[in-house]
Enzyme design. Structure first.
Site, PDB file in Angstrom:
ATOM      1  N   ASP A 152      -2.039   6.903  10.045  1.00  0.00           N
ATOM      2  CA  ASP A 152      -2.853   6.326   8.977  1.00  0.00           C
ATOM      3  C   ASP A 152      -4.002   5.486   9.513  1.00  0.00           C
ATOM      4  OD1 ASP A 152      -0.997   7.531   7.410  1.00  0.00           O
ATOM      5  OD2 ASP A 152       0.124   5.709   6.983  1.00  0.00           O
ATOM      6  N   GLU A 171       9.991   7.655  11.260  1.00  0.00           N
ATOM      7  CA  GLU A 171      10.266   6.741  12.394  1.00  0.00           C
ATOM      8  C   GLU A 171      11.732   6.323  12.457  1.00  0.00           C
ATOM      9  OE1 GLU A 171       7.661   6.583  10.261  1.00  0.00           O
ATOM     10  OE2 GLU A 171       6.389   7.523  11.769  1.00  0.00           O
ATOM     11  N   ASP A 173       6.667  13.313   7.396  1.00  0.00           N
ATOM     12  CA  ASP A 173       6.088  11.969   7.501  1.00  0.00           C
ATOM     13  C   ASP A 173       7.216  10.953   7.431  1.00  0.00           C
ATOM     14  OD1 ASP A 173       4.198   9.948   7.496  1.00  0.00           O
ATOM     15  OD2 ASP A 173       3.765  10.099   5.355  1.00  0.00           O
TER      16      ASP A 173
END
Ligand SMILES: *[C@@H]1O[C@H](CO)[C@@H](O)[C@H](O)[C@H]1NC(C)=O
Ligand SMILES: *[C@@H]1O[C@H](CO)[C@@H](O)[C@H](O)[C@H]1NC(C)=O
Ligand SMILES: *[C@@H]1O[C@H](CO)[C@@H](O)[C@H](O)[C@H]1NC(C)=O
Ligand SMILES: *[C@@H]1O[C@H](CO)[C@@H](O)[C@H](O)[C@H]1NC(C)=O
Ligand SMILES: *[C@@H]1O[C@H](CO)[C@@H](O)[C@H](O)[C@H]1NC(C)=O
Ligand SMILES: *[C@@H]1O[C@H](CO)[C@@H](O)[C@H](O)[C@H]1NC(C)=O
Ligand SMILES: *[C@@H]1O[C@H](CO)[C@@H](O)[C@H](O)[C@H]1NC(C)=O
Ligand SMILES: *[C@@H]1O[C@H](CO)[C@@H](O)[C@H](O)[C@H]1NC(C)=O
Ligand SMILES: CC(=O)N[C@H]1CO[C@H](CO)[C@@H](O)[C@@H]1O
Length: 881
Positions: free
Chosen positions: A563, A433, A430
């Site tokens: 999310d 980015e 997770d």
């Protein structure tokens, strides 16, 4: 994942796009001089030319480059590669190490190609035509190419109302609005997965579908970009790199072909373990190991098959990766849970983030070892770049560093050690980015860590960042890596490219900058994590689920859609999200957080979503820490809905596993939009609330809150209700379904299929694999049907023994043939023939008449059941006479 709502309200509400989305007047861009082609040389399937600026430079976002090189290669009969580069200066290109290019070694004769490259010299423009029809598929005519150091523009004309799909990751409709869409590609921690903004991943490929065929266009470029759809045009605005286009012919009749051709560039998807298609349960906010164990027990008590238990960052000691909190998630108790799961043939997955706590002199091994190996992403001056993530101030692994794989594999080997640590079966990655909570200018991340109360609050200032071993003189750059003049429409606060992520002027070990490679970070972490798991569990396939992706990610990992909220529009939009990843971007192991991640779900939403989510390839219930609990057993309706739909999913699991295997071999798709199967039926083009799970299962969920009805589209074809097996004749029209209870979902078999089902569903996939098969023969309008079944051990990377079976039904005979290398130890319980007009006079099994007791005919549903009872070790035939 995990972003606390309160924090979002601080960071996330800042108005996006203060800088973002400079919107140059199209007339100004169209007035640029463009280029003139000269020195055109063609040889077989290749063409090269020089391009010279055709007039006074327009210098819209920098200086126009005076001369360029054009190279065109007919790489295969279905693929043309068009590349425009600057011969005088090396510009960044996506490294081969991240995306290996397909072979261009044997160009084909253009005469044999399904698409053609055509061009004009003055002004230079090019088009791609479909050879069979001479239709123009792409054309830069009338819109000059602009080529500047930090700005590239290419604009193609499109037919009115074009059917364009792709250019993800986005939450637009699956079919993009052709008249008013801007897609921005720049990886971003996009809490709430908002619509109309850049999200976690980047896939610069689109498919265009027409009744005359489907083709694809990939711009192989990882720089930030806006792609704009305006009436009659599609325009790329890119802040760096080169123009590197792959044009894919697709096919005039079968949309799946373009997906396969795209897979020839980016790779086919990684196979995943059989068990990973079982039900996954996860949430942010399991407070301690007692919660985790309680969820496992409560699923078991509720008789809902739970295959894999997940734990979010709660388990970490002060949210540091590769640690467990000693009093809430003590290692010995967590090991007990993992042993228990493994003893019940269940599985366990934990989250790992990339950011490593910046914790010098604190005996934090992951930081100390990474520092010793010098594997952190660097500032331009050579010091480690600091971000702010869950543990507070952090460093980021540099996935380009030659030693980073050793570092990462070693951390996995230490922490996820079956003997001394937590024996995970899959990995969840997770925040890649990479996400940073630091607000620009982020001059003092330590201060912001205190303000944002990122654990633990610190009372004394830490030592200054590690002093570099050697200080590089910053390389001479002509580019302003922090401030390109063209601002893409980045939705991060303030729109700055460095906002909420690593600075764009940070430098990797190979001297590439984040400016160029930002969009690759998540995929590179994915590759390293996949490798680390292979190193940790040699020979075993692994499940790695990531948030951020780039083109080619699916070759290594799967993905969840991030999310979202527990809202009905997110429930609906998840279908387009899954279709994009699975049918266009070649990332088929994909699913959205079932019942919604943030906010409180409702019993009805969660029941409907359990059923919709059973037809995502990756089926996981995941929840945020501040939301009410939403495990399926929490509410009566969701319990029943989950039981009902898992019965369907598990019985279909070998059918779906076969589809996934075919995708990994050939690049075919495991879920498809309706138009893939009905390419001539224009009514299917915009549909993104119904889809195919595998080739033949049409899913049409109820889409509105509180509703028990839905209007669905059924093409002119024959279908069968999955539960009753009764035929349904589609008329190429909307059909109103009503009285659909809150624990049912409409699922149809498309005529023409022989489905290999397990006769019964079970509580784990291990038990499922010991359950007999039954074949369901669902004839198409022409009275024939076919299907495939692939079986292997489900877990090994290399399979020694495989079973590959073809099922074919015509003229009243089902033939099951193939190779039966993998011993399943099960039988074929029975064959179910659908839409049988009347009971046959006799039924022959392998040429011998079967007894009357073994044949049952239901005149109402027109289903004929034939008991077979043979071991599934060789082919057989069943003939109806
Ligand atoms: C190719 O381009 C030329 C102009 O250079 C044009 O005359 C010709 O019609 C084009 N061919 C096709 C098939 O469009
Ligand atoms: C185009 O889309 C934008 C963003 O969704 C919207 O604000 C605008 O009104 C739309 N323009 C037209 C002409 O529909
Ligand atoms: C499990 O079920 C028991 C009994 O209903 C309940 O007390 C407990 O809170 C549940 N725990 C979890 C984690 O679901
Ligand atoms: C190096 O650059 C970073 C980021 O700009 C800055 O915070 C740090 O103070 C610099 N270090 C040195 C030694 O100049
Ligand atoms: C973006 O942020 C960086 C770092 O704070 C800063 O140097 C740069 O000037 C900003 N760019 C713009 C356009 O504000
Ligand atoms: C990176 O740039 C530095 C300074 O220009 C140079 O010394 C080094 O060799 C380069 N490293 C690589 C991997 O190209
Ligand atoms: C659905 O029903 C609930 C409970 O009656 C109600 O609060 C809600 O507003 C309804 N939603 C819609 C969209 O009608
Ligand atoms: C399995 O399924 C078959 C056919 O549906 C049924 O007859 C049988 O009772 C089932 N067995 C179990 C153990 O549920
Ligand atoms: C993971 C997921 O379901 N994402 C959804 C969240 O919400 C947006 C709508 O805002 C959907 O488009 C996403 O697909």
């Amino acid at each position: 994942m995990p972003r606390i709502l309160a924090r979002i309200l601080v960071g996330g509400l800042a108005i996006a796009g203060v800088l973002g989305g400079s919107n140059p007047d199209p007339a100004v861009l169209d007035a640029c001089p463009g280029y003139t082609a000269s020195n055109v040389k063609t040889q077989g399937g290749t063409l090269t030319a020089s391009l010279k600026l055709a007039g006074k430079a327009c210098n819209v976002f920098g200086t126009d480059i005076a001369s360029l090189s054009l190279s065109v290669v007919y790489e295969t009969t279905n693929r043309i590669h068009v590349k425009i580069t600057d011969p005088t200066s090396a510009r960044y290109e996506v490294p081969e190490s991240v995306l290996p290019r397909p072979s261009a070694a044997n160009p084909v004769d253009p005469k044999s190609a399904a698409i053609k490259f055509n061009y004009t010299t003055s002004p230079f423009g090019f088009s791609i035509l479909r050879a069979s029809t001479s239709e123009v598929l792409f054309s830069t005519a009338s819109h000059p190419i602009i080529y500047e150091p930090q700005y590239l523009r290419v604009k193609t004309i499109l037919a009115a109302n074009a059917n364009i799909y792709g250019l993800g990751e986005h939450t637009n409709t699956f079919r993009l609005d052709p008249d008013n869409t801007t897609i921005t590609l720049w990886s971003r921690d996009a809490y709430g997965v908002p619509t109309g903004s850049n999200l976690y991943g980047n896939h610069p490929i689109y498919f265009e579908h027409r009744t005359t065929g489907t083709h694809g266009v990939m711009l192989l470029n990882s720089n930030g970009m806006d792609v704009k759809l305006t009436p009659g045009a599609l325009e790329y605005n890119v802040v760096g790199g080169v123009l590197d286009f792959y044009f894919l012919a697709g096919s005039a009749t079968d949309p799946t072909q373009v997906a396969k051709q795209y897979a020839e560039i980016v790779g086919t998807p990684a196979e995943v373990p059989y068990w990973s298609f079982g039900l996954h349960q996860c949430r942010f906010g399991y407070n301690n190991y007692i919660d985790v164990a309680g969820v496992i027990s409560n699923y078991s008590i509720a008789r809902i098959p739970l295959e894999t238990m997940w734990t979010d960052i709660d388990y970490m000691d002060r949210r540091r990766i590769f640690t467990v909190e000693p009093s809430y998630f003590p290692l010995d108790r967590m090991r007990e849970i993992v042993d228990y799961l493994h003893g019940q043939h269940q599985h366990f997955v934990l989250m790992t983030d990339p950011a490593v706590g910046y914790l010098p002199d604190q005996d934090y091994g992951p930081y100390d070892r990474g520092t010793a190996a010098d594997v952190w992403l660097k500032n331009a001056n050579g010091s480690s770049h600091l971000g702010l993530v869950w543990p507070g101030v952090t460093v980021f692994p540099d996935w380009f560093h030659p030693d980073v794989q050793n570092y990462w594999s070693n951390e996995f080997a230490l922490f996820y050690n079956p003997g001394t640590g937590l024996d995970i079966d899959g990995a969840w990655i997770d925040m890649n980015e990479p996400s940073s909570f630091c607000n620009l200018p982020c001059d003092d991340p330590f201060e912001q860590a205190v303000q944002q109360a990122l654990p633990p609050p610190r009372s004394t200032p830490p030592p200054p960042p590690d002093t570099p071993i050697f200080v590089n003189t910053p390389p001479v750059r002509r580019d302003d890596l922090l401030n390109p003049q063209y601002s893409i429409n980045n939705a991060a606060p303030g729109g700055n490219l460095s906002s909420k992520t690593a600075y764009t002027n940070t430098v990797h070990a190979n001297n590439l900058t984040e400016y160029n490679t930002h969009n690759l970070y998540g995929t590179m972490m994915s590759v390293a994590t996949h490798q680390a798991m292979l190193d940790r569990r040699p020979g075993l396939r692994t499940l790695v689920i990531t948030r951020s992706t780039f083109a080619g990610a699916g070759k290594h990992v799967g993905k969840w859609l991030g999310d979202n909220f527990s809202q009905w529009d997110h429930y609906r939009a998840s279908i387009a999200g899954v279709l994009g990843m699975a049918s266009i971007y070649q990332v088929p192991m994909v699913g959205a957080d079932i019942c919604g991640y943030a906010e409180d779900t409702t019993e009805l939403l969660c029941a409907r979503w359990a059923m919709l989510g059973a037809f995502y390839p990756f089926m996981r219930n995941h929840n945020a820490d501040t939301s009410i609990s939403q495990e399926f057993y929490r509410f009566p309706l969701t319990t029943k809905a989950a039981q009902n739909v898992l019965d369907i999913r598990y019985r279909l699991l070998d059918y779906f596993y076969t589809s996934f295997h075919q995708a990994s071999v050939e690049g075919t798709t495991v879920v498809s939009p309706m138009w893939f199967k009905y390419p001539q039926d224009a009514a299917t083009y915009p549909i993104d609330l119904q889809w195919f799970f595998g080739d033949s299962i049409l899913v049409s969920p109820v889409t509105e809150e509180n509703s028990t009805s839905v209007s669905i589209y059924l093409p002119k074809d024959i279908f069968y209700d999955f539960l009753t097996l009764a035929p349904i004749h589609g008329a190429g029209a909307q059909v109103q379904l009503s009285d659909i209870s809150f624990t049912e979902i409409p699922v149809y078999i498309k005529g023409g299929a022989v489905l290999p089902l397990r006769a019964n569903s079970t509580m784990t996939t291990t038990e499922l694999r010991a359950t007999d098969f039954e074949f369901v023969v669902a004839p198409g309008t022409d009275g024939t049907a076919s299907g495939q079944l692939y079986i292997d051990d489900g877990v090994s990377v290399t399979q020694a023994k495989q079973t590959e079976v073809a099922m074919s039904f015509k003229a009243g005979t089902l033939a099951v043939t193939g190779s039966f290398g993998f011993a399943t130890g099960v039988k074929t319980a029975r064959v179910r023939f659908l839409n049988v007009a009347k009971a046959p006079g006799s039924v022959l099994l392998n040429g011998k008449a079967v007894s009357h007791q073994s044949v049952t005919y239901n005149a109402q549903t027109k289903v004929l059941d034939v008991v077979v009872g043979l071991p599934f070790t060789s082919g057989f035939t069943v003939a109806l006479h």
